[in-house]
Design an enzyme around this catalytic site. Structure first.
Site, PDB file in Angstrom:
ATOM      1  N   TYR A 162     -38.574  -7.059 -53.487  1.00 38.75           N
ATOM      2  CA  TYR A 162     -38.252  -8.221 -52.661  1.00 38.75           C
ATOM      3  C   TYR A 162     -38.785  -8.147 -51.235  1.00 38.75           C
ATOM      4  CZ  TYR A 162     -34.681  -4.877 -51.302  1.00 38.75           C
ATOM      5  OH  TYR A 162     -34.040  -3.738 -50.882  1.00 38.75           O
ATOM      6  N   GLY A 163     -39.548  -7.111 -50.915  1.00 40.18           N
ATOM      7  CA  GLY A 163     -40.012  -6.932 -49.535  1.00 40.18           C
ATOM      8  C   GLY A 163     -41.451  -6.456 -49.478  1.00 40.18           C
ATOM      9  N   THR A 164     -41.656  -5.278 -48.906  1.00 39.89           N
ATOM     10  CA  THR A 164     -43.018  -4.787 -48.673  1.00 39.89           C
ATOM     11  C   THR A 164     -43.739  -4.356 -49.941  1.00 39.89           C
ATOM     12  OG1 THR A 164     -42.333  -2.499 -48.242  1.00 39.89           O
ATOM     13  CG2 THR A 164     -42.385  -4.032 -46.343  1.00 39.89           C
ATOM     14  N   LEU A 165     -43.057  -4.367 -51.091  1.00 43.28           N
ATOM     15  CA  LEU A 165     -43.717  -4.075 -52.367  1.00 43.28           C
ATOM     16  C   LEU A 165     -44.211  -5.344 -53.069  1.00 43.28           C
ATOM     17  CD1 LEU A 165     -41.275  -1.321 -53.615  1.00 43.28           C
ATOM     18  CD2 LEU A 165     -43.717  -1.000 -53.194  1.00 43.28           C
TER      19      LEU A 165
ATOM     20  N   GLU B  20     -38.895   4.606 -50.691  1.00 44.98           N
ATOM     21  CA  GLU B  20     -37.609   3.995 -50.357  1.00 44.98           C
ATOM     22  C   GLU B  20     -36.549   5.008 -49.904  1.00 44.98           C
ATOM     23  OE1 GLU B  20     -37.715   1.018 -49.926  1.00 44.98           O
ATOM     24  OE2 GLU B  20     -38.817  -0.039 -51.468  1.00 44.98           O
TER      25      GLU B  20
END
Length: 121
Positions: free
Chosen positions: A12-15, A78
Site C-alpha cells: 500500500y505504499g513504497t512497494l 519493513e
C-alpha cells in the site's frame, strides 16, 4: 494466502508499482488492485505510509504473489517483526493476504491519509 507455493502480499505504499521500493517485487506476480476492509487507518510518516488497525478507512493497494525469498527481502525492508509486523488481513473481497502493519501506539502523532490511498495523499 498461498497460491501454488506463492504467498499473497498486499502492498500500500513504497512497494506499489511506480514507487521507489517496487523493484523488490520484480520476481512477483501482480494479482490486481485491492482494498482492505474499512477497519484501518493509513498514516503519513513522510517518506512512507503505515497501516494501523482499529480505524474506519479502506486502504488502497495492490496484491502480489511472492516467493519466500522475496518475502524475506521485504521483511528486511519493513523491519519485521520489530518495526512493522507481517500480519494476515482480510481484504474487502474476502481474500486473506499478508501485509505489514504497525501497532496503533507507534503511530499516534502522524497525520492520517483520509483517502486511504498513498498515491493521492
Amino acid at each position: 494466502m498461498n497460491q501454488k507455493n506463492k504467498i499473497l502480499l498486499f502492498v500500500y505504499g513504497t512497494l506499489l508499482s511506480g514507487e521507489p521500493n517496487h523493484t523488490l517485487l520484480n520476481d512477483a506476480r501482480f494479482m490486481g488492485k485491492a482494498m482492505t476492509q474499512p477497519c484501518y487507518e493509513l498514516l503519513d510518516f513522510g517518506f512512507f505510509p503505515t497501516l494501523v488497525p482499529e480505524g474506519h478507512v479502506s486502504v488502497c493497494g495492490e496484491v502480489y504473489a511472492v516467493d519466500e525469498k522475496t518475502l524475506q527481502a521485504i521483511d528486511q525492508l519493513e523491519g519485521h517483526p520489530h518495526w512493522y509486523r507481517r500480519t494476515v488481513i482480510t481484504l474487502a473481497d474476502g481474500r486473506e493476504v499478508f501485509t505489514y502493519i504497525q501497532p496503533k501506539e507507534h503511530a499516534k502523532k502522524h497525520p492520517r491519509i483520509q483517502s486511504g490511498d498513498w498515491r493521492i495523499r
